[in-house]
Design a protein around this motif. Sequence first.
Motif, short mmCIF file in Angstrom:
data_model
loop_
_atom_site.label_atom_id
_atom_site.label_comp_id
_atom_site.label_asym_id
_atom_site.label_seq_id
_atom_site.Cartn_x
_atom_site.Cartn_y
_atom_site.Cartn_z
N PRO A 45 14.50 9.71 -4.52
CA PRO A 45 13.30 11.05 -3.60
C PRO A 45 12.48 10.22 -2.98
O PRO A 45 11.59 10.52 -2.49
N THR A 46 12.20 9.09 -2.65
CA THR A 46 11.20 7.69 -2.14
C THR A 46 11.76 6.55 -1.10
O THR A 46 12.17 5.73 -1.91
N ILE A 47 11.65 7.58 0.15
CA ILE A 47 12.15 5.88 1.25
C ILE A 47 10.60 5.35 1.92
O ILE A 47 9.95 6.18 2.48
N LEU A 48 10.96 3.88 1.68
CA LEU A 48 8.76 3.80 2.77
C LEU A 48 9.89 2.65 3.92
O LEU A 48 10.67 2.08 2.81
N ALA A 49 9.38 2.71 4.77
CA ALA A 49 9.60 1.39 5.50
C ALA A 49 8.69 1.35 6.60
O ALA A 49 7.23 1.55 7.02
N THR A 50 8.77 -0.33 6.96
CA THR A 50 7.40 -1.43 7.88
C THR A 50 8.19 -1.37 8.92
O THR A 50 9.12 -2.67 9.07
N ASN A 99 1.14 -1.33 0.00
CA ASN A 99 -0.10 -0.20 -0.08
C ASN A 99 1.08 1.15 -0.12
O ASN A 99 0.45 2.31 -0.77
N LEU A 100 2.16 0.91 0.85
CA LEU A 100 3.03 2.38 0.53
C LEU A 100 3.28 2.45 -0.40
O LEU A 100 3.60 3.92 -1.49
N MET A 101 4.16 1.73 -1.09
CA MET A 101 4.35 1.63 -2.41
C MET A 101 3.69 2.25 -3.69
O MET A 101 3.35 3.11 -3.95
N ARG A 102 2.51 1.38 -3.47
CA ARG A 102 0.79 2.27 -4.39
C ARG A 102 0.97 3.60 -4.11
O ARG A 102 1.00 4.16 -4.73
N ARG A 103 1.06 4.07 -2.98
CA ARG A 103 0.23 5.62 -2.58
C ARG A 103 1.47 6.27 -2.73
O ARG A 103 1.12 7.39 -3.86
N HIS A 104 2.76 5.60 -2.49
CA HIS A 104 3.68 6.30 -2.87
C HIS A 104 4.91 7.08 -4.56
O HIS A 104 5.41 7.65 -5.06
#
Length: 235
Positions: free
Chosen positions: A158-163, A46-51
């Motif tokens: 430009p995009t860093i995502l973490a769980t 979800n984070l990947m799709r949104r960002h």
Amino acid sequence: MSGLQRRRVEPEILDELSPADPRAVASRRDLGRLNALMLHRGILVNLMRRHLTLPPRRILEIGAGDGRFMLAAARRLAKQWPDVDLVLLDRQPLVRPETLQAFQRLGWRVQIVTADVFDWTEAAGAPRFDAVTANLFLHHFREPALARLLRALAALSPTILATEPLRAPFPLFASRMLWAIGANDVTRNDAPASVRAGFSGRDISALWPHEEGWRLEEGRRGLFTQGFAARRIAR
Ligand SMILES: C[S@@+](CC[C@H](N)C(=O)[O-])C[C@H]1O[C@@H](n2cnc3c(N)ncnc32)[C@H](O)[C@@H]1O
């Protein structure tokens, strides 16, 4: 006082074991089950799709372990994102041939990098990525090291995502009950340690190195997870 007001970062046993050690192998299997129970795959997808509003061409996963977490995400994303170069970085990667073949069938090209995350991300000439992702990884580091890592990541993408583990009473309670699902001694030690080293509120955002030009999103996702996203909005 639950003792959770502040982060407490302790060494985790899995990080000390050799990859072939049967206890490490069993604990990585436990990790896969825990990622499923905590719904981390869906949360990261979800984070990947949104960002990531445009299909990414290059993704880096740091602390990728055996690669199966990203494979589960890739299975959900490959239809919309069929053309991806993926780098799986870990100090001790243990990516099996069948995992690589499964990525190949999805059309994702995989490079495995065996390196310390600081050495590799801070090397001049480290390649750039559309996104960097991390699952159950950032919590390994104390604040100064984590701030240093975030600075290196911001220079790469430009995009860093973490769980990451949510530092809260219920996740701590649940992490102490893992005997009930047959988790081994390594997982039963490392899971509560990860919660105590986990994040709440805006812990990760507070260490973000830039004051302007980035949009940050951080907070609880589900019962067990702290989600974090940083997206560059200006150059
Ligand atoms: C808890 S495991 C998570 C693995 C994977 N993300 C998953 O969800 O299954 C943390 C991983 O970080 C790796 N690791 C720890 N410190 C590291 C470092 N300094 N550089 C690169 N990898 C590191 C470990 O080898 C391990 O595979």
